[in-house]
Design a protein around this motif. Structure first.
Motif, PDB file in Angstrom:
ATOM      1  N   VAL A 377       0.847  -1.199   0.000  1.00  0.00           N
ATOM      2  CA  VAL A 377       0.000   0.000   0.000  1.00  0.00           C
ATOM      3  C   VAL A 377       0.874   1.237   0.000  1.00  0.00           C
ATOM      4  O   VAL A 377       1.680   1.430   0.927  1.00  0.00           O
ATOM      5  N   PRO A 378       0.780   2.098  -1.008  1.00  0.00           N
ATOM      6  CA  PRO A 378       1.528   3.367  -0.979  1.00  0.00           C
ATOM      7  C   PRO A 378       1.044   4.267   0.153  1.00  0.00           C
ATOM      8  O   PRO A 378      -0.145   4.280   0.488  1.00  0.00           O
ATOM      9  N   TYR A 379       1.951   5.030   0.735  1.00  0.00           N
ATOM     10  CA  TYR A 379       1.574   5.903   1.850  1.00  0.00           C
ATOM     11  C   TYR A 379       0.499   6.904   1.450  1.00  0.00           C
ATOM     12  O   TYR A 379      -0.378   7.247   2.253  1.00  0.00           O
ATOM     13  N   ALA A 380       0.536   7.376   0.207  1.00  0.00           N
ATOM     14  CA  ALA A 380      -0.438   8.382  -0.231  1.00  0.00           C
ATOM     15  C   ALA A 380      -1.854   7.845  -0.284  1.00  0.00           C
ATOM     16  O   ALA A 380      -2.810   8.623  -0.330  1.00  0.00           O
ATOM     17  N   ARG A 381      -2.024   6.522  -0.284  1.00  0.00           N
ATOM     18  CA  ARG A 381      -3.357   5.930  -0.363  1.00  0.00           C
ATOM     19  C   ARG A 381      -3.940   5.584   1.013  1.00  0.00           C
ATOM     20  O   ARG A 381      -5.067   5.121   1.122  1.00  0.00           O
ATOM     21  N   ILE A 382      -3.187   5.806   2.073  1.00  0.00           N
ATOM     22  CA  ILE A 382      -3.676   5.503   3.420  1.00  0.00           C
ATOM     23  C   ILE A 382      -4.687   6.552   3.842  1.00  0.00           C
ATOM     24  O   ILE A 382      -4.415   7.750   3.813  1.00  0.00           O
ATOM     25  N   GLN A 383      -5.881   6.097   4.253  1.00  0.00           N
ATOM     26  CA  GLN A 383      -6.943   6.999   4.704  1.00  0.00           C
ATOM     27  C   GLN A 383      -7.002   7.120   6.222  1.00  0.00           C
ATOM     28  O   GLN A 383      -7.355   8.162   6.746  1.00  0.00           O
ATOM     29  N   ALA A 423       4.286   3.281  18.052  1.00  0.00           N
ATOM     30  CA  ALA A 423       5.319   3.997  17.288  1.00  0.00           C
ATOM     31  C   ALA A 423       5.110   3.799  15.789  1.00  0.00           C
ATOM     32  O   ALA A 423       5.275   4.736  14.989  1.00  0.00           O
ATOM     33  N   LEU A 424       4.719   2.587  15.397  1.00  0.00           N
ATOM     34  CA  LEU A 424       4.463   2.290  13.990  1.00  0.00           C
ATOM     35  C   LEU A 424       3.266   3.080  13.473  1.00  0.00           C
ATOM     36  O   LEU A 424       3.288   3.612  12.357  1.00  0.00           O
ATOM     37  N   ALA A 425       2.225   3.180  14.288  1.00  0.00           N
ATOM     38  CA  ALA A 425       1.037   3.940  13.892  1.00  0.00           C
ATOM     39  C   ALA A 425       1.380   5.420  13.711  1.00  0.00           C
ATOM     40  O   ALA A 425       0.918   6.067  12.753  1.00  0.00           O
ATOM     41  N   ALA A 426       2.173   5.971  14.594  1.00  0.00           N
ATOM     42  CA  ALA A 426       2.565   7.375  14.465  1.00  0.00           C
ATOM     43  C   ALA A 426       3.391   7.596  13.198  1.00  0.00           C
ATOM     44  O   ALA A 426       3.209   8.601  12.491  1.00  0.00           O
ATOM     45  N   THR A 427       4.285   6.672  12.893  1.00  0.00           N
ATOM     46  CA  THR A 427       5.101   6.793  11.685  1.00  0.00           C
ATOM     47  C   THR A 427       4.237   6.708  10.430  1.00  0.00           C
ATOM     48  O   THR A 427       4.427   7.475   9.471  1.00  0.00           O
ATOM     49  N   LEU A 428       3.280   5.787  10.416  1.00  0.00           N
ATOM     50  CA  LEU A 428       2.392   5.653   9.261  1.00  0.00           C
ATOM     51  C   LEU A 428       1.559   6.914   9.053  1.00  0.00           C
ATOM     52  O   LEU A 428       1.392   7.377   7.914  1.00  0.00           O
ATOM     53  N   ALA A 429       1.020   7.462  10.115  1.00  0.00           N
ATOM     54  CA  ALA A 429       0.214   8.675   9.998  1.00  0.00           C
ATOM     55  C   ALA A 429       1.053   9.832   9.456  1.00  0.00           C
ATOM     56  O   ALA A 429       0.614  10.594   8.585  1.00  0.00           O
ATOM     57  N   GLU A 430       2.281   9.950   9.957  1.00  0.00           N
ATOM     58  CA  GLU A 430       3.145  11.046   9.500  1.00  0.00           C
ATOM     59  C   GLU A 430       3.519  10.872   8.025  1.00  0.00           C
ATOM     60  O   GLU A 430       3.474  11.827   7.238  1.00  0.00           O
ATOM     61  N   ARG A 431       3.887   9.656   7.631  1.00  0.00           N
ATOM     62  CA  ARG A 431       4.300   9.432   6.247  1.00  0.00           C
ATOM     63  C   ARG A 431       3.123   9.560   5.277  1.00  0.00           C
ATOM     64  O   ARG A 431       3.315  10.018   4.147  1.00  0.00           O
ATOM     65  N   SER A 432       1.926   9.160   5.679  1.00  0.00           N
ATOM     66  CA  SER A 432       0.773   9.298   4.788  1.00  0.00           C
ATOM     67  C   SER A 432       0.426  10.769   4.573  1.00  0.00           C
ATOM     68  O   SER A 432       0.089  11.185   3.461  1.00  0.00           O
ATOM     69  N   ARG A 433       0.521  11.594   5.633  1.00  0.00           N
ATOM     70  CA  ARG A 433       0.277  13.032   5.470  1.00  0.00           C
ATOM     71  C   ARG A 433       1.308  13.659   4.545  1.00  0.00           C
ATOM     72  O   ARG A 433       0.979  14.473   3.677  1.00  0.00           O
ATOM     73  N   ALA A 434       2.565  13.279   4.724  1.00  0.00           N
ATOM     74  CA  ALA A 434       3.622  13.836   3.877  1.00  0.00           C
ATOM     75  C   ALA A 434       3.453  13.399   2.423  1.00  0.00           C
ATOM     76  O   ALA A 434       3.644  14.212   1.502  1.00  0.00           O
ATOM     77  N   ARG A 436       0.642  12.591   0.856  1.00  0.00           N
ATOM     78  CA  ARG A 436      -0.523  13.256   0.235  1.00  0.00           C
ATOM     79  C   ARG A 436      -0.245  14.721  -0.063  1.00  0.00           C
ATOM     80  O   ARG A 436      -0.872  15.314  -0.924  1.00  0.00           O
ATOM     81  N   SER A 437       0.687  15.319   0.642  1.00  0.00           N
ATOM     82  CA  SER A 437       0.972  16.742   0.431  1.00  0.00           C
ATOM     83  C   SER A 437       1.925  16.971  -0.735  1.00  0.00           C
ATOM     84  O   SER A 437       2.045  18.097  -1.213  1.00  0.00           O
ATOM     85  N   VAL A 438       2.563  15.921  -1.242  1.00  0.00           N
ATOM     86  CA  VAL A 438       3.534  16.081  -2.329  1.00  0.00           C
ATOM     87  C   VAL A 438       2.878  16.613  -3.585  1.00  0.00           C
ATOM     88  O   VAL A 438       3.371  17.569  -4.198  1.00  0.00           O
TER      89      VAL A 438
END
Length: 442
Positions: A377-383, A423-434, A436-438
């Motif tokens: 799953v690409p990070y940009a597709r995480i809801q 810690a994994l959940a926090a990393t996933l949330a941060e990377r998905s936001r980043a 989607r902002s690209v």
């Protein structure tokens, strides 16, 4: 100064549509009447019932065809239908996800095709236009994709009145699956390998019976055909499978009795599942299946017709296809880490197979003791990101982290230590936001 696109007149489906729908309904009518009906009323009355039902269906199809039409109004596709109650469906082309040109066997014999559309949030295929000529279906597909902004860089609003519509660029072939590999792959399935044992059992059963009945033979043959249905459907659906790239979309073609041409925009690709069936592992074969936003997912897993990027192939072919769908992602390079050793109490046999990984672009998980699967799953597709702890997990100090997509599957890091899970959940949330902002920054 640009002008809006003119509204075209309402178009009708092909005049042969009622006959093709009637022929397609013939099989359904016979199946609905069933073998028991044939045994009770006899061949003559059974045939009369089939003919009467078929004539009624054709008459209704003619009436439906006469009052059915479609037209493109601005950036909407409108479908008009209904006799007593008129109904118009307006489909905004911004919601368009994929467009398929499908040609069942009878449509191939008559030079016709069916156009099927998938839209955002649709639980099933929207506005199936059956039937059109092949040229009309392909031209309408290209036009809808252009208007939806998925087949050309030029936006529809930038087309001035009187100027020609932008056209899609030529396709670039990626891969073609050989029919030999497809046949071998479906022979190497449990249904096919165990079928000879089933035949021997049935023959022995009938040989020991005092009487042979037509209904008994027909029912047994029907049951045996049902066992082989899945591999046969996959062969028919993926025959002459070809994959190509065009203007930011992947085009998949294939089929024997029913040919399909499906267009999947890469910006709607939510995830990819790689599957290694047990009997394929000696050949190192796998299959790749896309998960597309807005496209109805088959309820029985990897069913034929659910769409595949690669029905069967070796690791080199999988790398080639995956590079087109998710550039920079390689299945071989994903660094999976196993769950906590305490997960052995929850998965005594499969805990060594479970794994999860985060790379620079994707989150992935691995599972399956007999049939191995990897979901990417690409990070940009995480809801959304969830941390779930069941009763046994709480006693063992474990938790599972889910990365959810829009209507697609969820990547799951199963049975991690609680601190690692948060810690994994926090990393996933941060990377998905980043991630989607690209696009917004570009």
């Amino acid at each position: 100064m640009t002008a809006s696109l003119a509204t075209e007149p309402r178009q009708r489906l092909h005049p042969l549509t009622p006959l093709l729908k009637g022929a397609r309904a013939l099989v359904v009518i016979i199946a609905a009447l069933s073998w028991q009906t044939l045994g009770r009323v006899g061949v003559g009355w059974f045939a009369a019932m089939v003919v009467a039902a078929l004539v009624a269906h054709v008459v209704l199809s003619v009436v439906s065809w006469y009052f059915t039409g479609y037209q493109v109004v601005g950036r909407e596709l409108r479908i008009h239908e209904g006799l007593l109650i008129r109904r118009t469906r307006a489909i905004p082309l911004e919601r368009l996800q994929t467009v398929e040109v499908v040609r069942p066997l009878l449509a191939q014999l008559t030079g016709l095709a069916e156009l099927r559309l998938e839209v955002v949030g649709g639980g099933k295929t929207e506005a199936p236009l059956a039937f059109l000529t092949v040229e009309e279906a392909r031209a309408l597909r290209e036009r809808l994709l252009v208007l939806a902004g998925k087949a050309s860089a030029a936006a529809p609003a930038e087309v001035a009145e009187g100027e020609p519509m932008p056209v899609a660029h030529p396709e670039r072939p990626i891969h073609a699956v050989t029919n030999r590999d497809l046949l071998i792959s479906q022979v190497l399935t449990p249904q096919t390998l165990f079928m000879p044992f089933g035949v021997v059992f049935v023959v022995f059963q009938f040989a020991t019976e005092a009487t042979w009945s037509f209904i008994g033979i027909a029912s047994t043959l029907t049951a045996m055909a049902g066992v082989l249905l899945q591999p046969v459907r996959r062969i028919l659906a993926d025959w002459n499978f070809r994959l190509a790239s065009q203007d930011g979309s992947l085009r998949m073609r294939g089929g024997l009795l029913e040919t399909r041409s499906q267009t999947v925009p890469l910006d709607r690709l939510q995830a990819i599942t790689a599957t290694w069936p047990l009997l394929w592992r000696r050949r190192r074969w796998l299959r790749l299946r896309p998960h597309v936003a807005g496209v109805a997912t088959p309820t029985s897993g990897d069913e034929a017709g659910g769409g595949r990027l690669l029905p069967v192939g070796d690791p080199d072919t999988a790398r080639l296809v995956l590079a087109e769908a998710l550039p920079g992602v390689s299945l071989d390079a994903i660094p999976f880490t196993p769950p906590s050793r305490r997960a052995r109490w929850l998965h005594p046999l499969a805990w060594r197979v479970l794994g999860a990984a985060l790379t620079d672009q994707v989150v992935a998980h691995r599972e399956g003791l007999l049939t191995r699967q990897v979901l990417v799953v690409p990070y940009a597709r995480i809801q959304s990101v969830r941390v779930v702890r069941g009763p046994l997990q709480r006693r063992l100090g474990l938790a599972t982290v889910y990365a959810d997509t829009a209507g697609g599957p969820s990547a799951a890091a199963r049975d991690r230590d609680v601190s690692e899970a948060w810690a994994l959940a926090a990393t996933l949330a941060e990377r998905s936001r980043a991630a989607r902002s690209v696009p917004a920054q570009g």
